[in-house]
Design a protein around this motif. Structure first.
Motif, mmCIF file in Angstrom:
data_model
loop_
_atom_site.group_PDB
_atom_site.id
_atom_site.type_symbol
_atom_site.label_atom_id
_atom_site.label_comp_id
_atom_site.label_asym_id
_atom_site.label_seq_id
_atom_site.Cartn_x
_atom_site.Cartn_y
_atom_site.Cartn_z
ATOM 1 N N TYR A 10 0.866 -1.259 0.110
ATOM 2 C CA TYR A 10 0.122 -0.186 -0.044
ATOM 3 C C TYR A 10 0.606 1.301 0.077
ATOM 4 O O TYR A 10 1.717 1.090 0.736
ATOM 5 C CB TYR A 10 -0.953 0.373 1.402
ATOM 6 C CG TYR A 10 -2.111 -1.079 1.027
ATOM 7 C CD1 TYR A 10 -3.051 -1.327 0.807
ATOM 8 C CD2 TYR A 10 -1.224 -1.918 2.151
ATOM 9 C CE1 TYR A 10 -4.187 -2.560 0.660
ATOM 10 C CE2 TYR A 10 -2.438 -3.431 1.929
ATOM 11 C CZ TYR A 10 -3.280 -3.627 1.472
ATOM 12 O OH TYR A 10 -4.597 -4.268 1.125
ATOM 13 N N TRP A 11 0.759 2.437 -1.334
ATOM 14 C CA TRP A 11 1.868 3.468 -0.961
ATOM 15 C C TRP A 11 0.204 4.462 -0.961
ATOM 16 O O TRP A 11 -0.757 4.314 -1.634
ATOM 17 C CB TRP A 11 2.588 3.105 -2.149
ATOM 18 C CG TRP A 11 2.518 4.880 -2.632
ATOM 19 C CD1 TRP A 11 2.259 5.892 -3.087
ATOM 20 C CD2 TRP A 11 4.463 5.277 -2.045
ATOM 21 N NE1 TRP A 11 2.949 6.972 -3.710
ATOM 22 C CE2 TRP A 11 4.341 6.628 -3.001
ATOM 23 C CE3 TRP A 11 5.021 4.649 -1.707
ATOM 24 C CZ2 TRP A 11 5.600 6.968 -2.686
ATOM 25 C CZ3 TRP A 11 6.093 4.994 -1.596
ATOM 26 C CH2 TRP A 11 6.591 6.296 -1.958
ATOM 27 N N SER A 12 0.620 5.339 0.021
ATOM 28 C CA SER A 12 -0.094 6.680 -0.040
ATOM 29 C C SER A 12 0.025 7.775 -0.133
ATOM 30 O O SER A 12 1.628 8.590 0.872
ATOM 31 C CB SER A 12 -1.064 6.687 1.335
ATOM 32 O OG SER A 12 -1.825 5.326 1.866
ATOM 33 N N GLN A 13 0.344 9.097 -1.347
ATOM 34 C CA GLN A 13 0.545 9.395 -1.948
ATOM 35 C C GLN A 13 0.102 10.900 -0.373
ATOM 36 O O GLN A 13 -0.400 12.238 -1.082
ATOM 37 C CB GLN A 13 0.068 9.550 -3.331
ATOM 38 C CG GLN A 13 1.282 11.373 -3.522
ATOM 39 C CD GLN A 13 2.506 11.047 -4.089
ATOM 40 O OE1 GLN A 13 2.548 9.677 -4.697
ATOM 41 N NE2 GLN A 13 3.312 11.318 -4.557
ATOM 42 N N THR A 14 0.769 11.263 0.405
ATOM 43 C CA THR A 14 1.189 12.198 2.136
ATOM 44 C C THR A 14 1.654 13.360 1.159
ATOM 45 O O THR A 14 1.316 14.392 1.782
ATOM 46 C CB THR A 14 0.990 12.084 2.444
ATOM 47 O OG1 THR A 14 2.680 10.990 2.237
ATOM 48 C CG2 THR A 14 0.533 10.463 3.361
ATOM 49 N N GLY A 15 2.694 13.552 0.597
ATOM 50 C CA GLY A 15 3.954 14.151 0.761
ATOM 51 C C GLY A 15 4.117 14.888 1.460
ATOM 52 O O GLY A 15 4.450 16.316 1.933
#
Length: 342
Positions: A241-246
């Motif tokens: 799981y990859w979550s694009q929070t930046g």
């Protein structure tokens, strides 16, 4: 948040003693490696924990090729990649005392020793890679690089490395509440340790080289890093799981021992400084290409990627930002960073 003062808790002093011991061991290891190579005059040593094809490694190798070409072989760089000379904290100390010449170090690990680097690591300080690069190329980047000279090294270049985001083995992260109960690996940085806590996770400091096994054995549930490193490290084989929070755009810094720089002639010093500045373009070109390739490969591997509720993450990080901005120097740098956002 732990500060940079000589005073501190017994635990803080214990950590500093432990770090000193580790650095001594690293220096001893490096001395053996370097001695075995019989270093010749004009051969500089450079180190990086990343593999040989990583953009920062390639950029420093390009500097070496430039020096060698422009001096007809009189100057060149021997690169020790993949952590051959130790961890970043160890190689920084070795550069400070002249045991090695160049060290590429992640700025998150530099915050206590070089306080101005905190401005580049603050959560949600940058809106995009383009924004970050404008800042690095301007007065803020120059001021941060000058700040290294207080402790035995000179800042040569800032290498950006994309937005840092979360990845984990458990679930998509849409808001901070999804981090609740997750053990998240962080670099040894007060900013990142406190940030993960504010977002609801359990921060777990670990060397980057231990993350893969820690994910496999469930010592941790996830980590945060840029997407290129997520792919190159093969952490995606376990963390799906990859979550694009930046949430941070903390860059890398290329440092040279002040002893090394002071030992150069004026013309050689100018050549090195110019080549280092030009290497940023080399690194960025390689970085952009490798980042695009990582995204393609991860999509083909079936990694689940999601956007997040950005405002909720920013709100959760506000107490840390307010604390950091109590420092007038950081407040001025942060204001200049935000002014460059448009």
């Amino acid at each position: 948040m732990t500060g940079d003062h000589d005073t501190g808790s017994q635990a803080d002093r214990g950590r500093r003693r432990l770090l000193a011991g580790l650095c001594a061991l690293g220096a001893a290891h490096a001395t053996g490696v370097l001695a075995s190579d019989r270093r010749a005059p004009g051969v500089f040593t450079a180190t990086d924990v990343h593999p040989k094809d990583y953009p920062t490694v390639a950029a420093v190798r390009w500097i070496g090729e430039t020096l060698e070409r422009e001096t007809n072989g009189r100057l060149r760089i021997r690169m020790y990649h993949a952590g051959q000379l130790g961890r970043e904290s160890e190689t920084l100390e070795m550069a400070r005392y002249g045991a090695i010449d160049f060290a590429r170090v992640y700025t998150g690990a530099l915050n206590n020793a070089f306080p101005l680097t905190r401005a580049l690591c603050m959560p949600f300080a940058f809106d995009s890679t383009e924004h970050q690069r404008r800042v690095h190329d301007g007065k803020v980047g120059a001021e941060v690089l000058r700040g290294f000279e207080t402790r035995g090294v000179v800042g040569l270049a800032l290498y950006d490395s994309g937005p840092r985001c979360f990845y984990n083995t458990r679930r998509p992260l849409h808001s901070p509440r999804d981090l609740a109960g997750l053990k998240i690996r962080v670099p040894p940085s007060d900013i990142f340790i406190e940030l993960i806590g504010l977002l609801g996770g359990n921060p777990t400091p670990l060397p980057i080289g231990q993350v893969f096994s820690a994910l496999e054995t469930h010592l941790i549930d996830g980590a945060e890093n840029n997407i290129r490193s997520f792919h190159a490290s093969r952490h995606f084989e376990t963390a799906r799981y990859w979550s694009q929070t930046g949430h941070s755009y903390a860059p890398d810094a290329l440092l040279v021992s002040k002893r090394t720089l002071d030992g150069l002639s004026r013309s050689d010093r100018v050549l090195l400084l110019d080549a280092s500045r030009e290497s940023v373009k080399v690194m960025r070109r390689l970085w952009d290409a490798s980042e695009a390739e990582a995204r393609r490969a991860l999509a083909e591997a079936g990694i689940q990627s999601n956007t997040v509720d950005g405002p909720s993450f920013r709100k959760a990080a506000e107490p840390l930002v307010r604390e950091l901005l109590r420092d007038p120097a950081l407040r001025a740098l942060h204001a200049a960073i935000r002014d460059a956002a448009g």
